[in-house]
Each structure stands twice: as structure tokens, then as C-alpha cells.
Design a protein around this motif. Structure first.
Motif, PDB file in Angstrom:
ATOM      1  N   PHE A 148       0.835  -1.206   0.000  1.00 16.91           N
ATOM      2  CA  PHE A 148       0.000   0.000   0.000  1.00 16.91           C
ATOM      3  C   PHE A 148       0.876   1.265   0.000  1.00 16.91           C
ATOM      4  O   PHE A 148       0.695   2.174  -0.819  1.00 16.91           O
ATOM      5  N   TYR A 149       1.857   1.291   0.916  1.00 13.36           N
ATOM      6  CA  TYR A 149       2.725   2.465   1.004  1.00 13.36           C
ATOM      7  C   TYR A 149       3.628   2.575  -0.232  1.00 13.36           C
ATOM      8  O   TYR A 149       3.902   3.676  -0.716  1.00 13.36           O
ATOM      9  N   SER A 150       4.101   1.412  -0.736  1.00 13.39           N
ATOM     10  CA  SER A 150       4.975   1.443  -1.927  1.00 13.39           C
ATOM     11  C   SER A 150       4.219   2.046  -3.106  1.00 13.39           C
ATOM     12  O   SER A 150       4.767   2.866  -3.854  1.00 13.39           O
ATOM     13  N   ILE A 151       2.952   1.625  -3.265  1.00 10.19           N
ATOM     14  CA  ILE A 151       2.137   2.181  -4.361  1.00 10.19           C
ATOM     15  C   ILE A 151       2.023   3.696  -4.183  1.00 10.19           C
ATOM     16  O   ILE A 151       2.175   4.465  -5.135  1.00 10.19           O
ATOM     17  N   GLY A 152       1.812   4.111  -2.933  1.00  7.10           N
ATOM     18  CA  GLY A 152       1.700   5.546  -2.628  1.00  7.10           C
ATOM     19  C   GLY A 152       2.957   6.302  -3.019  1.00  7.10           C
ATOM     20  O   GLY A 152       2.896   7.357  -3.661  1.00  7.10           O
ATOM     21  N   VAL A 153       4.113   5.733  -2.660  1.00  2.00           N
ATOM     22  CA  VAL A 153       5.396   6.387  -2.956  1.00  2.00           C
ATOM     23  C   VAL A 153       5.612   6.464  -4.474  1.00  2.00           C
ATOM     24  O   VAL A 153       6.010   7.500  -5.011  1.00  2.00           O
ATOM     25  N   VAL A 154       5.305   5.343  -5.161  1.00  2.00           N
ATOM     26  CA  VAL A 154       5.482   5.303  -6.629  1.00  2.00           C
ATOM     27  C   VAL A 154       4.603   6.375  -7.288  1.00  2.00           C
ATOM     28  O   VAL A 154       5.058   7.128  -8.152  1.00  2.00           O
ATOM     29  N   PHE A 155       3.360   6.472  -6.837  1.00  2.00           N
ATOM     30  CA  PHE A 155       2.450   7.477  -7.401  1.00  2.00           C
ATOM     31  C   PHE A 155       2.949   8.890  -7.103  1.00  2.00           C
ATOM     32  O   PHE A 155       2.878   9.766  -7.959  1.00  2.00           O
ATOM     33  N   TYR A 156       3.458   9.076  -5.885  1.00  2.00           N
ATOM     34  CA  TYR A 156       3.968  10.398  -5.500  1.00  2.00           C
ATOM     35  C   TYR A 156       5.127  10.799  -6.424  1.00  2.00           C
ATOM     36  O   TYR A 156       5.143  11.900  -6.976  1.00  2.00           O
ATOM     37  N   ILE A 157       6.061   9.862  -6.606  1.00  2.00           N
ATOM     38  CA  ILE A 157       7.220  10.147  -7.461  1.00  2.00           C
ATOM     39  C   ILE A 157       6.748  10.412  -8.906  1.00  2.00           C
ATOM     40  O   ILE A 157       7.190  11.355  -9.559  1.00  2.00           O
ATOM     41  N   PHE A 158       5.817   9.567  -9.360  1.00  2.00           N
ATOM     42  CA  PHE A 158       5.302   9.690 -10.718  1.00  2.00           C
ATOM     43  C   PHE A 158       4.662  11.073 -10.938  1.00  2.00           C
ATOM     44  O   PHE A 158       4.981  11.774 -11.899  1.00  2.00           O
ATOM     45  N   PHE A 159       3.807  11.479 -10.008  1.00  2.00           N
ATOM     46  CA  PHE A 159       3.095  12.747 -10.197  1.00  2.00           C
ATOM     47  C   PHE A 159       4.008  13.963 -10.008  1.00  2.00           C
ATOM     48  O   PHE A 159       3.876  14.934 -10.743  1.00  2.00           O
ATOM     49  N   THR A 160       4.928  13.878  -9.030  1.00  2.00           N
ATOM     50  CA  THR A 160       5.828  15.023  -8.852  1.00  2.00           C
ATOM     51  C   THR A 160       6.735  15.167 -10.080  1.00  2.00           C
ATOM     52  O   THR A 160       7.039  16.262 -10.523  1.00  2.00           O
TER      53      THR A 160
END
Lengths: 288, 256
Positions: free
Chosen positions: B177-189
Motif C-alpha cells: 500500500f505504502y509502496s504504491i503511494g510512494v510510486v504514485f507520488y514520485i510519478f506525479f511530482t
């Protein structure tokens, strides 16, 4: 009289091949002390947690006075489950935890709490996580005995307790039960220590209830006979024996039946079978 | 009775997070000032830097307390241990969040007012949007408090809902769950820093007239901005978030 009915209860954890509980049915009546037994991993804790609505059953239901306990504040406020886990804030001091529980229950027995604190020699100014395993159990025991609930479920209450404190617990359990009767369900592996307290036995094995009987009924049909081997054998002719132990000529035989209707030889001693022995036998037989 | 007692206990366990937030803010300010001392800055620049970093202290406190609000499983354990249904547990949580948001907001508004007194009112979000809402300073302060409070309330409920979702998972589930969150954060930033994607977003924003929509929703007007609409919007958002929170609170928590 209030009661808890467990009906067709089943529990299967995700990714597990076998269901832990498959068809569990029994009733807990008010003001009785039940012993809940079973091997490690039999599902005793899970069963208790489902009665207290901690976990959901895969099938079946738990009823308190005919009402499902799930999401039922009235029912849940009458059921207290002393879990093996520490459910209270670990960084709080014991006296803070006691104060919190007192604020949760209107008729919480503060007098009994103070008495137990003294008898167990518990330092209430210690933080919960600084206490030894035994004393953490003691904190939970004290709360369990002081809460004004009709049904108190104790899961391995004496875990980590030394002999003295186990004695204090048993004595106080009997005292508080005599003064204020309510239902206790005690799950433990130290059967010998509670067989004088409990009134009913529930044995859980292979996901079902293997035995659910009154202790007096069990005692009236399970015996240990010892004496010279030839006298014991002649007395027990035709009786199906559970187990035999022989030391030289001296023989002890355990069986589960009515006593034979014949004269008891003077050399033979008759005792009621120890509950632990009986349960171990039933569990062994169940596995075969 | 149980609901109030639980909320009180939760608040008692939460208060250290306000202190942690204050400590983080102090450390942040000190670090900025130490950098100034090392670079041999003048007294005036040090004072200016103090003001600039001080502006961030309410946000830092909010950030740390958001973390404290998100923890759910221990609160759930305490509630269950004392014979409480999940719905009552949810009510206790909401009562606790209402009180916690109030407490954090008192600290934040106090720091915000200090910031205003230091002459940095324009850096404060409320003043940027509604600086001219009321000519009366008392009314302005009251609405500043209410506006900040409802926004913080929404953030806290949303964070607790996030924590409730996380507490439904075991360690492996949480890691995913957190890994997906981090990946999305990096992707969007990353996406937002790309000129191409910025252009697309600005184009889309202009096409839907985004600024006008947001200004309408939040009641922002060049001359007569009033915080009422924003307060209303955040109350509605808080109710929606609380509804989701109840939905997830009712689900089975993982047996650990």
C-alpha cells in the motif's frame, strides 16, 4: 438469566488450507465457570475473540440473549475478553490504565482492584511496557475481575505468573465469584490448576466441540483404579480401558464408564480420574 | 459514557504529538538560524530568516499531528477491549478528532497571530484569501480560527481514514500500500516538473475555467472574499470523509 449461544460457528482464515473451526455449537449459561480446553492452535483464542466480536466468523453466529453480538453495544458491554495481547496503551502507567477502565464502566469494582493490587504486590506507578510478562498478565487479570460484565472470557490468564501469584489469582477468582456470581470462561493448558474451580468443560478439537459436559457428570463416569494387577483386572472385567500403567505388580487403570456392579476388592483404590488425564486421552483418541 | 471516556483517552495519547510538532518546528527554525550564523549574516537577515521560518511552524505542527491522528489500530484495540461496537468506536474517534483539531488549531492560530504581529500576514493562507473579509479585527480573528479549524478537521478526518484503511492490512499489505503511494507520488511530482505535462495541465485548467470554479467554490472574490463558502465546503468534505471513515472502521481489522 442471560446466556450466550454459539451457533454453527466456523472460521477459515484467508490462504489457509483447513478451516480452524468448522461447526461449533454450545451455550454459555450465566453464573457458571467454564474451562475451555484444546491443543495448541485448536482455535480457543479465535473462538473467544469471535464471541467478543473481535473477529468475525466465516459462518454462524454468536447470540447474547437471542441477539447477535456483532455491533451490539448492549451485548458487548456484558462480555469482557481478557486477550493474550496487550490491548491497553503500553506507555501509560498502570494507575492511568486503571483510571481509564474505571471511566469506561459505571460499576467497576475499585475496592477489589485496590485489594488485588496489594495482594499481587503490583506497582501501579510503573508503565505497562516496563512490567514483566507476569505482571502484565496481572494487570489484565485485575481488570477482568473488576469489570461489571456478566461474561468474562480469560485467555491463558496465568501466562507468566509464578506459583504464588497463580494461587492469588485462583483464590480471588473463587472469592469474587462467590460474592458476585458471573460467568467465567477460562482457557488454559494448566488444567490441573483450574479443575477445582470450573463447573463445566468444553473441549475443542479439529474445529468442533469434542466435549461439553458438566464436571460432576464427567467425574461420575471417569475413574482411575489402582492396586495389585490381578485384583484390578478381575474387578474391571468387561470394562473398556483407556490407559494402563504398571509398576511391578502394582497397576493403575484409567477408564471412562460406570463402576462395575461387583464388590470392590479391599486392595483396590478407586479415584476419580484427573481431568488433565481424561482430556489428554480424549485428544489422543481424537487424533487417531 | 464509553464514547466520551474513549475520546478522552485518545486525546491523552495524542497530546505528545503536539509537543513533537512544536519540537520539530523549533529544530527547523534553529537549523535555519545556525545556517545564517555559519554564513556570517547580519542581524537584519537573521531576523528576516527567523520570520520566514517561523511562518512554517503551524504547518510543521499540522504535519506531525497528522501522523498522530492517522494511527488507528491501537485505538481500535482499546475500544474493543472495553466492549465497544465498531460504530461506537467510530463515534469516539470522531469526537476525539473534533477535540484534537480544536487543540492543534488553538496552537496554530496562536502561532499564526504571532506571525501576523511580526508583519508577515501575507504569508498566512487565510490572509491571502480573506485578508479583507472583515474590517473588525475580532471578527477577522474568529473567522480565521473557524476557517482554519474546518480545514484542519477535514485533513485530520482524511488522515485518520487513511490510517484506518492501512490498519485493515497486515505488514505485507501495508508495505504494498505504502509502496504504491510512494510510486504514485514520485510519478506525479515528476510529471508536474515536466514542461510538457505542465502545459497540458495549464491548458486543461484554463479550458475548464478552473480558477473561476475554485474561486466560486471557496467564495474567493477579488474585492469581497468571505470565508463562508470555504467553511461550508470543508464541512461537507469532512462529512463525506467521516462517512468513508465509518465504512472502513466497520470492516474487519487484521488479527495480528
Amino acid at each position: 438469566m442471560s446466556k450466550i449461544e454459539v451457533r454453527h460457528l466456523a472460521k477459515r482464515f484467508k490462504f489457509s488450507k483447513q478451516p480452524l473451526l468448522s461447526e461449533v455449537n454450545f451455550t454459555l449459561n450465566e453464573n457458571e465457570i467454564y474451562g475451555l480446553f484444546g491443543e495448541n492452535g485448536a482455535g480457543k483464542s479465535t473462538l473467544m475473540s469471535m464471541i467478543a466480536d473481535y473477529n468475525r466468523p466465516s459462518a454462524g453466529e454468536v447470540l447474547y440473549d437471542g441477539e447477535n453480538v456483532h455491533e451490539n453495544d448492549v451485548a458487548l458491554s456484558e462480555i469482557y475478553f481478557m486477550n493474550q495481547d496487550n490491548m491497553y496503551p503500553k506507555k501509560d502507567k498502570v494507575r492511568q490504565i486503571f483510571a481509564f477502565v474505571e471511566s469506561m464502566y459505571e460499576d467497576y469494582d475499585v475496592e477489589l482492584q485496590d485489594k488485588l493490587v496489594k495482594e499481587f504486590k503490583l506497582d501501579v506507578n510503573q508503565k505497562l511496557n516496563k512490567l514483566s510478562t507476569g505482571y502484565q498478565s496481572i494487570v489484565k487479570i485485575i481488570i477482568s475481575l473488576c469489570v461489571p460484565c456478566k461474561f468474562v472470557l480469560l485467555d491463558e490468564p496465568t501466562l507468566g505468573l509464578d506459583a504464588r501469584n497463580r494461587e492469588v489469582f485462583q483464590r480471588n477468582l473463587i472469592e469474587t465469584y462467590s460474592e458476585n456470581p458471573r460467568t467465567f470462561v477460562i482457557s488454559t493448558h494448566i488444567i490441573d490448576e483450574i479443575d477445582r474451580i470450573i463447573s463445566d468443560v468444553i473441549l475443542l478439537q479439529d474445529g468442533v466441540i469434542k466435549m461439553n459436559e458438566n464436571l460432576e457428570d464427567i467425574a461420575s463416569k471417569s475413574y482411575s483404579i489402582s492396586g495389585p494387577a490381578e485384583d484390578v483386572d478381575s474387578y474391571l472385567q468387561g470394562i473398556s480401558v483407556l490407559e494402563e500403567e504398571q509398576l511391578g505388580r502394582y497397576k493403575t487403570v484409567h477408564f471412562m464408564d460406570q463402576l462395575p456392579q461387583r464388590e470392590v476388592p479391599a486392595s483396590v483404590d478407586i479415584e476419580q480420574m484427573k481431568l488433565q488425564k481424561l482430556l489428554v486421552y480424549i485428544m489422543d483418541r481424537g487424533e487417531k | 459514557m464509553k464514547k466520551k471516556a474513549l475520546a478522552k483517552q485518545y486525546l491523552h495519547d495524542f497530546i505528545p504529538f503536539i509537543w513533537y510538532g512544536i519540537i520539530v518546528a523549533i529544530v527547523y527554525i534553529l537549523f535555519a538560524l545556525l545556517t545564517d550564523v555559519n554564513t556570517a549574516s547580519t542581524a537584519a537577515t537573521i531576523k528576516e530568516d527567523l520570520k520566514e521560518t517561523f511562518v512554517l511552524s503551524p504547518y510543521l505542527i499540522t504535519l506531525v499531528t497528522m501522523l498522530g491522528i492517522s494511527f488507528n489500530y491501537h485505538r481500535f484495540q482499546v475500544a474493543l477491549q472495553n466492549g465497544v461496537s465498531r460504530k461506537t468506536f467510530w463515534k469516539a474517534k470522531m469526537l476525539f478528532i473534533v477535540k484534537a483539531a480544536f487543540l492543534v488549531n488553538v496552537v496554530n492560530v496562536f502561532l499564526g497571530l504571532l506571525n501576523v504581529m511580526m508583519g508577515h500576514e501575507q504569508t498566512y493562507a487565510y490572509y491571502q484569501l480573506f485578508g479583507k473579509a472583515f474590517s473588525n479585527m475580532f471578527l477577522q480573528s474568529i473567522f480565521m480560527f473557524i476557517t482554519d479549524y474546518v480545514v484542519l478537521l477535514f485533513i485530520f478526518i482524511a488522515m485518520n481514514t487513511f490510517g484506518t484503511i492501512a490498519s485493515l492490512m497486515n505488514r505485507i499489505g501495508k508495505s504494498i500500500f505504502y509502496s504504491i503511494g510512494v510510486v504514485f507520488y514520485i510519478f506525479f511530482t515528476n510529471l508536474l516538473t515536466q514542461y510538457g505535462s505542465q502545459k497540458i495541465i495549464s491548458k486543461f485548467y484554463a479550458r475548464i475555467n478552473g480558477e473561476a470554479i475554485l474561486n466560486f467554490i471557496f467564495g474567493v472574490d477579488r474585492y469581497h472574499s468571505k470565508p463562508f463558502a470555504l467553511i461550508g465546503v470543508f464541512i461537507i468534505l469532512s462529512i463525506i470523509a467521516a462517512g468513508f471513515n465509518l465504512l472502513f472502521t466497520r470492516l474487519e481489522q487484521v488479527k495480528r
